[in-house]
Write a protein that holds these residues in place. Structure first.
Motif, short mmCIF file in Angstrom:
data_model
loop_
_atom_site.label_atom_id
_atom_site.label_comp_id
_atom_site.label_asym_id
_atom_site.label_seq_id
_atom_site.Cartn_x
_atom_site.Cartn_y
_atom_site.Cartn_z
N GLU A 187 10.88 20.99 8.08
CA GLU A 187 11.17 21.93 6.99
C GLU A 187 9.91 22.65 6.52
OE1 GLU A 187 13.21 24.18 4.34
OE2 GLU A 187 14.06 22.90 5.90
N ILE A 188 8.85 21.93 6.28
CA ILE A 188 7.64 22.56 5.75
C ILE A 188 7.00 23.47 6.80
CG2 ILE A 188 5.33 22.15 4.80
CD1 ILE A 188 7.74 21.43 2.91
N PHE A 189 6.89 23.01 8.04
CA PHE A 189 6.28 23.84 9.07
C PHE A 189 7.12 25.11 9.32
CE2 PHE A 189 5.14 25.22 13.36
CZ PHE A 189 3.76 25.25 13.25
N VAL A 207 -2.11 26.95 10.62
CA VAL A 207 -1.72 25.87 9.71
C VAL A 207 -2.49 24.64 10.14
CG1 VAL A 207 0.15 24.41 8.85
CG2 VAL A 207 0.65 26.74 9.57
N LYS A 208 -3.11 23.99 9.19
CA LYS A 208 -3.75 22.71 9.46
C LYS A 208 -2.80 21.63 8.97
CE LYS A 208 -7.25 21.19 7.05
NZ LYS A 208 -8.59 21.01 6.47
N VAL A 209 -2.47 20.68 9.85
CA VAL A 209 -1.61 19.57 9.49
C VAL A 209 -2.46 18.30 9.57
CG1 VAL A 209 0.52 18.32 10.01
CG2 VAL A 209 0.38 20.79 10.48
N SER A 210 -2.56 17.61 8.44
CA SER A 210 -3.37 16.39 8.37
C SER A 210 -2.46 15.19 8.15
CB SER A 210 -4.36 16.47 7.22
OG SER A 210 -5.15 17.63 7.32
N TYR A 211 -2.86 14.06 8.74
CA TYR A 211 -2.10 12.82 8.63
C TYR A 211 -3.05 11.72 8.18
CZ TYR A 211 0.57 8.68 10.03
OH TYR A 211 1.22 7.49 10.03
N GLU A 212 -2.59 10.95 7.21
CA GLU A 212 -3.39 9.80 6.76
C GLU A 212 -2.45 8.67 6.38
OE1 GLU A 212 -7.19 8.99 3.86
OE2 GLU A 212 -5.88 10.66 3.40
N LYS A 245 -6.57 12.24 10.31
CA LYS A 245 -6.49 12.98 11.56
C LYS A 245 -5.82 14.31 11.27
CE LYS A 245 -7.11 9.19 14.44
NZ LYS A 245 -6.48 8.39 15.43
N GLU A 246 -6.16 15.34 12.06
CA GLU A 246 -5.56 16.65 11.81
C GLU A 246 -5.52 17.50 13.07
OE1 GLU A 246 -8.33 17.77 8.71
OE2 GLU A 246 -9.33 19.14 10.07
N ILE A 247 -4.61 18.47 13.03
CA ILE A 247 -4.56 19.50 14.06
C ILE A 247 -4.50 20.83 13.35
CG2 ILE A 247 -3.44 18.07 15.82
CD1 ILE A 247 -0.84 19.65 15.22
N ASN A 295 7.66 28.10 17.50
CA ASN A 295 7.56 27.63 18.89
C ASN A 295 6.57 26.48 19.03
OD1 ASN A 295 9.43 29.51 19.96
ND2 ASN A 295 7.83 31.07 20.01
N ASN A 296 5.74 26.26 18.03
CA ASN A 296 4.73 25.20 18.07
C ASN A 296 5.18 23.91 17.39
OD1 ASN A 296 2.95 26.84 19.47
ND2 ASN A 296 2.04 27.65 17.61
N ILE A 297 6.43 23.88 16.90
CA ILE A 297 6.89 22.71 16.15
C ILE A 297 6.84 21.43 16.99
CG2 ILE A 297 9.36 23.07 16.61
CD1 ILE A 297 7.78 21.73 13.33
N GLU A 298 7.12 21.52 18.27
CA GLU A 298 7.08 20.31 19.11
C GLU A 298 5.68 19.72 19.17
OE1 GLU A 298 9.56 18.46 20.19
OE2 GLU A 298 10.93 19.92 19.30
N GLU A 299 4.67 20.57 19.18
CA GLU A 299 3.29 20.08 19.19
C GLU A 299 2.96 19.38 17.87
OE1 GLU A 299 -1.22 21.69 20.06
OE2 GLU A 299 0.48 22.92 20.69
N VAL A 300 3.47 19.92 16.78
CA VAL A 300 3.26 19.29 15.47
C VAL A 300 3.99 17.94 15.43
CG1 VAL A 300 3.59 19.51 12.98
CG2 VAL A 300 2.93 21.51 14.33
N PHE A 301 5.26 17.91 15.92
CA PHE A 301 6.00 16.65 15.98
C PHE A 301 5.25 15.62 16.82
CE2 PHE A 301 10.33 18.91 15.45
CZ PHE A 301 10.27 18.79 14.07
#
Length: 143
Positions: free
Chosen positions: A44-46, A61-66, A2-4, A11-17
């Motif tokens: 830290e990375i974001f 930034v594309k953040v992917s989770y697997e 999955k990814e966003i 300011n977008n860190i909460e959406e990433v969390f």
């Protein structure tokens, strides 16, 4: 996987969390300790990508989770098109020195490197790709 895709802006860190924690909540065997460690890693990375990858502009930034249930690993991948930067080549801070004696910077990345079980960096098609893998649950909470 999955990814966003989101603007590299603190300011977008909460959406990433929310994205990562939502995926963690759906992953069997995740402990609170796992969540806290992965939260620190993502923060830290974001933040570093937001601060340094694009200069004054704000790229994506594309953040992917697997999650791999066979190996009980979570892999989070950050992909950006910012300035090429290999965090694995960053100088390791001398943590034996006091905060006043130590050079500024690098401590967060040092913590990330010492929290994950595997970290890889590559470039492809003008993109920085940082792949972080963490063993979760049970015996994997050794870090």
């Amino acid at each position: 996987m999955k990814e966003i895709c989101i603007k590299a802006d603190k300011n977008n860190i909460e959406e990433v969390f929310s994205f990562v924690e939502g995926e963690l909540a759906a992953t069997e065997g995740i402990s609170r300790k796992d969540v806290l460690k992965l939260h620190m890693i993502v923060d830290e990375i974001f933040a570093n990508i937001s601060d340094y990858a694009y200069g004054d502009t704000k790229g994506d930034v594309k953040v992917s989770y697997e999650y791999d249930s066979e190996s009980d690993t979570v892999t989070i991948t950050f992909t950006d098109e910012g300035v090429p930067y290999n965090p694995l080549s960053a100088e390791t801070p001398d943590i034996t020195l006091s905060a006043k004696e130590r050079k500024a910077g690098g401590l967060g990345l040092f913590m990330v490197k010492n929290t994950v079980d595997d970290i890889r960096y590559e470039t492809a098609d003008g993109k920085n790709i940082l792949i972080l893998t963490k063993i979760v649950g049970g015996e994997g909470n050794h870090v």
